[in-house]
Enzyme design. Structure first.
Site, PDB file in Angstrom:
ATOM      1  N   THR A  13      55.505 -37.213  44.825  1.00  0.00           N
ATOM      2  CA  THR A  13      54.791 -36.528  45.907  1.00  0.00           C
ATOM      3  C   THR A  13      55.035 -35.023  45.893  1.00  0.00           C
ATOM      4  O   THR A  13      54.133 -34.234  46.141  1.00  0.00           O
ATOM      5  CB  THR A  13      55.239 -37.114  47.269  1.00  0.00           C
ATOM      6  OG1 THR A  13      54.871 -38.485  47.268  1.00  0.00           O
ATOM      7  CG2 THR A  13      54.599 -36.428  48.432  1.00  0.00           C
ATOM      8  N   THR A  69      60.696 -39.721  45.086  1.00  0.00           N
ATOM      9  CA  THR A  69      61.916 -40.104  45.810  1.00  0.00           C
ATOM     10  C   THR A  69      62.348 -41.549  45.551  1.00  0.00           C
ATOM     11  O   THR A  69      63.519 -41.868  45.692  1.00  0.00           O
ATOM     12  CB  THR A  69      61.737 -39.909  47.331  1.00  0.00           C
ATOM     13  OG1 THR A  69      60.615 -40.680  47.766  1.00  0.00           O
ATOM     14  CG2 THR A  69      61.532 -38.459  47.674  1.00  0.00           C
ATOM     15  N   ASP A  70      61.402 -42.413  45.158  1.00  0.00           N
ATOM     16  CA  ASP A  70      61.733 -43.847  45.067  1.00  0.00           C
ATOM     17  C   ASP A  70      62.949 -44.124  44.186  1.00  0.00           C
ATOM     18  O   ASP A  70      63.803 -44.930  44.543  1.00  0.00           O
ATOM     19  CB  ASP A  70      60.544 -44.641  44.516  1.00  0.00           C
ATOM     20  CG  ASP A  70      59.454 -44.851  45.558  1.00  0.00           C
ATOM     21  OD1 ASP A  70      59.580 -44.301  46.663  1.00  0.00           O
ATOM     22  OD2 ASP A  70      58.478 -45.569  45.261  1.00  0.00           O
ATOM     23  N   LYS A  76      68.346 -43.743  48.505  1.00  0.00           N
ATOM     24  CA  LYS A  76      67.188 -43.698  49.404  1.00  0.00           C
ATOM     25  C   LYS A  76      67.317 -44.860  50.384  1.00  0.00           C
ATOM     26  O   LYS A  76      67.391 -46.016  49.971  1.00  0.00           O
ATOM     27  CB  LYS A  76      65.884 -43.804  48.607  1.00  0.00           C
ATOM     28  CG  LYS A  76      64.650 -43.669  49.473  1.00  0.00           C
ATOM     29  CD  LYS A  76      63.352 -43.606  48.679  1.00  0.00           C
ATOM     30  CE  LYS A  76      62.182 -43.472  49.639  1.00  0.00           C
ATOM     31  NZ  LYS A  76      60.873 -43.321  49.000  1.00  0.00           N
TER      32      LYS A  76
HETATM   33  N1  GLU Z   1      56.459 -43.637  44.782  1.00  0.00           N
HETATM   34  C1  GLU Z   1      56.302 -42.334  44.259  1.00  0.00           C
HETATM   35  C2  GLU Z   1      57.550 -41.813  43.600  1.00  0.00           C
HETATM   36  O1  GLU Z   1      58.661 -42.133  43.950  1.00  0.00           O
HETATM   37  C3  GLU Z   1      55.741 -41.324  45.239  1.00  0.00           C
HETATM   38  C4  GLU Z   1      56.584 -41.150  46.473  1.00  0.00           C
HETATM   39  C5  GLU Z   1      57.498 -39.966  46.392  1.00  0.00           C
HETATM   40  O2  GLU Z   1      57.366 -39.036  45.600  1.00  0.00           O
HETATM   41  O3  GLU Z   1      58.415 -39.957  47.180  1.00  0.00           O
HETATM   42  O4  GLU Z   1      57.408 -41.044  42.694  1.00  0.00           O
END
Ligand code: GLU
Length: 437
Positions: free
Chosen positions: A101, A177-178, A254
């Site tokens: 994101t 972030t995942d 997380k």
């Molecule tokens: N699920 C995706 C990822 O971890 C997008 C969500 C995000 O960036 O936090 O890359």
């Protein structure tokens, strides 16, 4: 356009193109918004719409009807010219982008798909970064972090090493972030760094009023200029924009699907907080490695064939046997409580150890420490040769086993390394007070 198969036919037969305002009705629910292109050209039955609220959503067209509300222009990516003056007194900070994101700022703003996200793109979105450092960098990947692989951790570690050896005063890694905490653990084991390596991301894209991207990037550049020469994660500390935390890369996780303060230090305190660009240590007793001169050391041998299994009531022996028979080189089992799994499964774990496959026990509890000496099940696991994961996070133990098996195949040596504190992943006492932080 990147739409393929059914989605493309559906659009072509209705005379709809990218940028048009459309209404899709499915099961009595309708969605109206601008049709965006897909980021990749996979054949899927979803159209991506930008709603008035700014959210982008995917709508399944299997049972849907579509209506053209208004013709629109295909969104263009308009990149304003960026003038960066070389200024000797500002330190060089490199931003390496991997996707997620935080790297979709331009996509969301313009509605157009921008395949790679460079340091310049970050600066266009957050020009204030230039007040604090000379920013350079590049896009290493453009992937969602659920698609990360151990091999990519190695590529990223090498790119960071190149930046540091080419004079970066600190490095920021923009990441989804995942799985950021897996990557931060991997980089912690692979890099012995004389300067900060700071991972950051965003839960909400920057065109949304509630975006966390701005504070996370600003704080991360401050962290990259600090004297904390470790691999860390720098993200929102609270639900508002008041300050950020710098977490040790091996002790962070997380913890929430959507909150901005989703990352928490587990079994320890955060190393520091960042408020308005200033760094303040959180717990004076928590030591960290300080900035120093000299090259970065890269220890990037890995063995990715490691299984990560959760124990649960009703788990079958065959879940363990499968990995042994398939030639996996190591197993991390996330057990219950102090480090337990059903007694039925213990013979299969013993078989794994007898086949020279190290088995490491961690806990689903997340907080606290493994102690297999308390109950009889634990003692049986110890006799079967299962290695305690001590107070390591399960994800960290999994990454560490991948890294350890890159150094040695010897079972005794694997156990020794797993119990040696390499990058702050093991603390002598996991105090109760950290449960509440
Ligand atoms: N699920 C995706 C990822 O971890 C997008 C969500 C995000 O960036 O936090 O890359």
């Amino acid at each position: 356009m990147n739409y393929r198969g059914a989605a493309r036919k559906f659009l072509e037969s209705s005379g709809i193109s990218i940028g048009d305002i459309i209404k899709i009705t499915t099961n009595d629910v309708f969605y109206e918004g601008m049709l965006l292109d897909r980021a990749d050209s996979k054949e899927e039955k979803n159209l991506v719409l930008k709603l008035d609220s700014g959210y982008n959503i995917g709508v399944d067209i299997t049972e849907a009807t579509i209506e053209l509300v208004g013709k629109g222009e295909k969104p263009k990516i308009e990149l304003p010219p960026l003038e960066i003056k070389e200024e000797d007194e500002k330190p060089n900070v490199s931003i390496l982008s991997t996707g997620g994101t935080v790297a979709s700022i331009i996509d969301y703003k313009t509605g157009a798909v921008h395949p790679a996200f460079t340091a310049e793109d970050f600066l266009r979105a957050t020009p204030e970064l230039l007040d604090y450092a000379m920013i350079k960098g590049e896009a290493i990947f453009n992937i969602l972090s659920e698609n990360m692989k151990p091999e990519y951790w190695v590529k990223l570690a090498r790119s960071i090493a190149d930046e540091v050896n080419n004079g970066a005063y600190g490095v920021v890694v923009a990441h989804g972030t995942d799985t950021m905490h897996y990557t931060s653990a991997a980089l912690s084991f692979m890099l012995d760094t004389p300067v900060p390596v700071v991972l950051t991301g965003a839960q909400r894209s920057s065109d949304r009023p509630s975006s966390d991207a701005f504070l996370n990037l600003m704080s991360s550049v401050a962290a990259a200029k600090s004297d904390i020469a470790e691999v860390v994660v720098c993200m929102h500390a609270t639900e508002n924009d008041s300050y950020s935390y710098i977490h040790r890369g091996t002790k962070v996780r997380k913890m929430h699907t959507s909150r901005r303060d989703t990352f928490r230090s587990i079994n320890t305190a955060p190393i520091a907080k960042v408020k308005e660009g200033k760094i303040k240590v959180v717990d004076k007793n928590l030591e960290y490695k300080e900035r120093r001169d000299g090259p970065i050391k890269l220890r990037d041998s890995i063995e990715p064939k490691v299984a990560f299994i959760k124990s649960y009531p009703g788990i079958f022996n065959e879940s363990i046997d499968y990995y042994v028979d398939k030639g996996y080189k190591g197993i991390v089992i996330e057990g219950t409580g102090l480090g337990h799994c059903p007694e039925d499964v213990i013979p299969s774990l013993e078989r794994a150890v007898d086949s020279k496959i190290p088995v490491v026990m961690t806990s689903q509890c997340i907080y606290g420490r493994i102690n297999m000496n308390v109950y009889s099940t634990g003692r049986k696991l110890i006799s079967a040769g299962v290695i305690s994961g001590l107070d390591m996070l399960s994800e960290t133990a999994y990454v560490k086993l991948i890294w350890t098996l890159g150094q040695t195949e010897d079972l005794g040596e694997v156990a020794r390394i797993m119990h040696t504190n390499i990058a702050g992943e093991i603390e002598d006492t996991s105090s109760l007070q950290h449960f509440l932080i």
